[in-house]
Scaffold this motif. Structure first.
Motif, PDB file in Angstrom:
ATOM      1  N   MET A   1      65.245  80.524  30.381  1.00  0.00           N
ATOM      2  CA  MET A   1      64.536  79.735  29.414  1.00  0.00           C
ATOM      3  C   MET A   1      65.298  79.849  28.091  1.00  0.00           C
ATOM      4  O   MET A   1      65.619  80.938  27.638  1.00  0.00           O
ATOM      5  N   ASP A   2      65.575  78.727  27.492  1.00  0.00           N
ATOM      6  CA  ASP A   2      66.309  78.760  26.224  1.00  0.00           C
ATOM      7  C   ASP A   2      65.327  78.910  25.062  1.00  0.00           C
ATOM      8  O   ASP A   2      64.108  78.822  25.221  1.00  0.00           O
ATOM      9  N   SER A   3      65.864  79.100  23.869  1.00  0.00           N
ATOM     10  CA  SER A   3      65.028  79.368  22.706  1.00  0.00           C
ATOM     11  C   SER A   3      64.191  78.145  22.316  1.00  0.00           C
ATOM     12  O   SER A   3      63.114  78.289  21.737  1.00  0.00           O
ATOM     13  N   PHE A   4      64.656  76.949  22.634  1.00  0.00           N
ATOM     14  CA  PHE A   4      63.896  75.750  22.312  1.00  0.00           C
ATOM     15  C   PHE A   4      62.584  75.709  23.096  1.00  0.00           C
ATOM     16  O   PHE A   4      61.534  75.349  22.565  1.00  0.00           O
ATOM     17  N   GLU A   5      62.611  76.084  24.391  1.00  0.00           N
ATOM     18  CA  GLU A   5      61.403  76.122  25.216  1.00  0.00           C
ATOM     19  C   GLU A   5      60.426  77.163  24.663  1.00  0.00           C
ATOM     20  O   GLU A   5      59.227  76.925  24.597  1.00  0.00           O
ATOM     21  N   PHE A   6      60.929  78.327  24.300  1.00  0.00           N
ATOM     22  CA  PHE A   6      60.086  79.386  23.737  1.00  0.00           C
ATOM     23  C   PHE A   6      59.417  78.899  22.449  1.00  0.00           C
ATOM     24  O   PHE A   6      58.233  79.140  22.225  1.00  0.00           O
ATOM     25  N   ASN A   7      60.146  78.222  21.604  1.00  0.00           N
ATOM     26  CA  ASN A   7      59.593  77.710  20.348  1.00  0.00           C
ATOM     27  C   ASN A   7      58.481  76.698  20.605  1.00  0.00           C
ATOM     28  O   ASN A   7      57.483  76.668  19.880  1.00  0.00           O
ATOM     29  N   LYS A   8      58.644  75.839  21.630  1.00  0.00           N
ATOM     30  CA  LYS A   8      57.613  74.862  21.956  1.00  0.00           C
ATOM     31  C   LYS A   8      56.338  75.570  22.416  1.00  0.00           C
ATOM     32  O   LYS A   8      55.227  75.201  22.007  1.00  0.00           O
ATOM     33  N   ILE A   9      56.481  76.598  23.247  1.00  0.00           N
ATOM     34  CA  ILE A   9      55.317  77.336  23.760  1.00  0.00           C
ATOM     35  C   ILE A   9      54.622  78.075  22.615  1.00  0.00           C
ATOM     36  O   ILE A   9      53.395  78.021  22.469  1.00  0.00           O
ATOM     37  N   ALA A  10      55.386  78.750  21.779  1.00  0.00           N
ATOM     38  CA  ALA A  10      54.810  79.490  20.650  1.00  0.00           C
ATOM     39  C   ALA A  10      54.118  78.530  19.690  1.00  0.00           C
ATOM     40  O   ALA A  10      53.030  78.814  19.168  1.00  0.00           O
ATOM     41  N   ALA A  12      52.753  75.625  20.441  1.00  0.00           N
ATOM     42  CA  ALA A  12      51.522  75.147  21.072  1.00  0.00           C
ATOM     43  C   ALA A  12      50.408  76.176  20.951  1.00  0.00           C
ATOM     44  O   ALA A  12      49.250  75.833  20.667  1.00  0.00           O
ATOM     45  N   VAL A  13      50.731  77.476  21.155  1.00  0.00           N
ATOM     46  CA  VAL A  13      49.731  78.540  21.045  1.00  0.00           C
ATOM     47  C   VAL A  13      49.225  78.619  19.605  1.00  0.00           C
ATOM     48  O   VAL A  13      48.019  78.700  19.352  1.00  0.00           O
ATOM     49  N   LEU A  14      50.121  78.598  18.646  1.00  0.00           N
ATOM     50  CA  LEU A  14      49.723  78.656  17.240  1.00  0.00           C
ATOM     51  C   LEU A  14      48.886  77.441  16.845  1.00  0.00           C
ATOM     52  O   LEU A  14      47.914  77.554  16.103  1.00  0.00           O
ATOM     53  N   ALA A  15      49.261  76.257  17.340  1.00  0.00           N
ATOM     54  CA  ALA A  15      48.505  75.048  17.027  1.00  0.00           C
ATOM     55  C   ALA A  15      47.096  75.128  17.609  1.00  0.00           C
ATOM     56  O   ALA A  15      46.120  74.715  16.961  1.00  0.00           O
ATOM     57  N   ALA A  16      46.958  75.675  18.819  1.00  0.00           N
ATOM     58  CA  ALA A  16      45.643  75.817  19.436  1.00  0.00           C
ATOM     59  C   ALA A  16      44.780  76.774  18.626  1.00  0.00           C
ATOM     60  O   ALA A  16      43.593  76.501  18.372  1.00  0.00           O
ATOM     61  N   CYS A  17      45.350  77.910  18.194  1.00  0.00           N
ATOM     62  CA  CYS A  17      44.604  78.877  17.371  1.00  0.00           C
ATOM     63  C   CYS A  17      44.190  78.251  16.053  1.00  0.00           C
ATOM     64  O   CYS A  17      43.054  78.424  15.599  1.00  0.00           O
ATOM     65  N   LEU A  18      45.084  77.519  15.417  1.00  0.00           N
ATOM     66  CA  LEU A  18      44.779  76.851  14.159  1.00  0.00           C
ATOM     67  C   LEU A  18      43.684  75.802  14.357  1.00  0.00           C
ATOM     68  O   LEU A  18      42.771  75.680  13.542  1.00  0.00           O
TER      69      LEU A  18
END
Length: 167
Positions: A1-10, A12-18
């Motif tokens: 998994m490249d860093s771009f995929e990790f950034n998208k997942i992180a 999405a999680v932050l957006a859901a919490c917000l």
């Protein structure tokens, strides 16, 4: 998994919490509870009686048993996990109980009794042993003993007869 995929997942999680946090703030701003100045239902307060506010600990009924052999069997089932009864026997979680009947409370040197037991004072009479065996926590406030007690009058009497035979 490249860093771009990790950034998208992180992200999405932050957006859901917000989103959850924003929904909570908005709902708290929209809904205001209305507390009436005078209650709709009249509540009559009952007069507080000493018996209602503080129940007195139950007194132990008189011990009726006198069979030391039966008391020894009860002692082995209920007490030997924490106590010994032979002369010069070791202390376990609880003290050795040889010669306890008629002796002073908290009598063994070198055993760490609870402050409630050491402050109790006096001698172990049949009545005191009966009360203690009925509900230890009621007889000695702050006792370390976790045993709930012996509810049967005959069992307590038999154990007392066994303890009195240890001389």
């Amino acid at each position: 998994m490249d860093s771009f995929e990790f950034n998208k997942i992180a992200g999405a999680v932050l957006a859901a919490c917000l989103g959850v946090m924003v929904i909570g703030k908005v709902s708290n701003a929209l809904v205001h509870p209305h507390i009436p100045e005078k209650p709709h239902i009249e509540v009559k307060e009952a007069a507080a009686t000493p018996a209602a506010t503080e129940a007195a600990p139950a007194k132990a009924p008189p011990a009726t048993g006198t069979d030391a052999a039966a008391g020894e069997a009860i002692f082995k089932k209920a007490c030997t996990t924490c106590h010994t009864s032979e002369k010069g026997g070791p202390n376990k979680v609880g003290p050795n109980l040889f010669g306890i009947a008629g002796n002073k409370k908290a009598h063994l040197d070198g055993f760490s009794y609870s402050s409630g037991m050491t402050s109790k004072g006096g001698q172990w009479t049949d009545e005191d042993l009966n009360e203690f065996l009925f509900k230890p926590a009621n007889f000695v406030k702050g006792t370390k003993m976790a045993f709930v007690g012996l509810p049967k009058d005959k069992d307590r009497g038999d154990v007392i007869a066994f303890l009195k035979s240890l001389k």
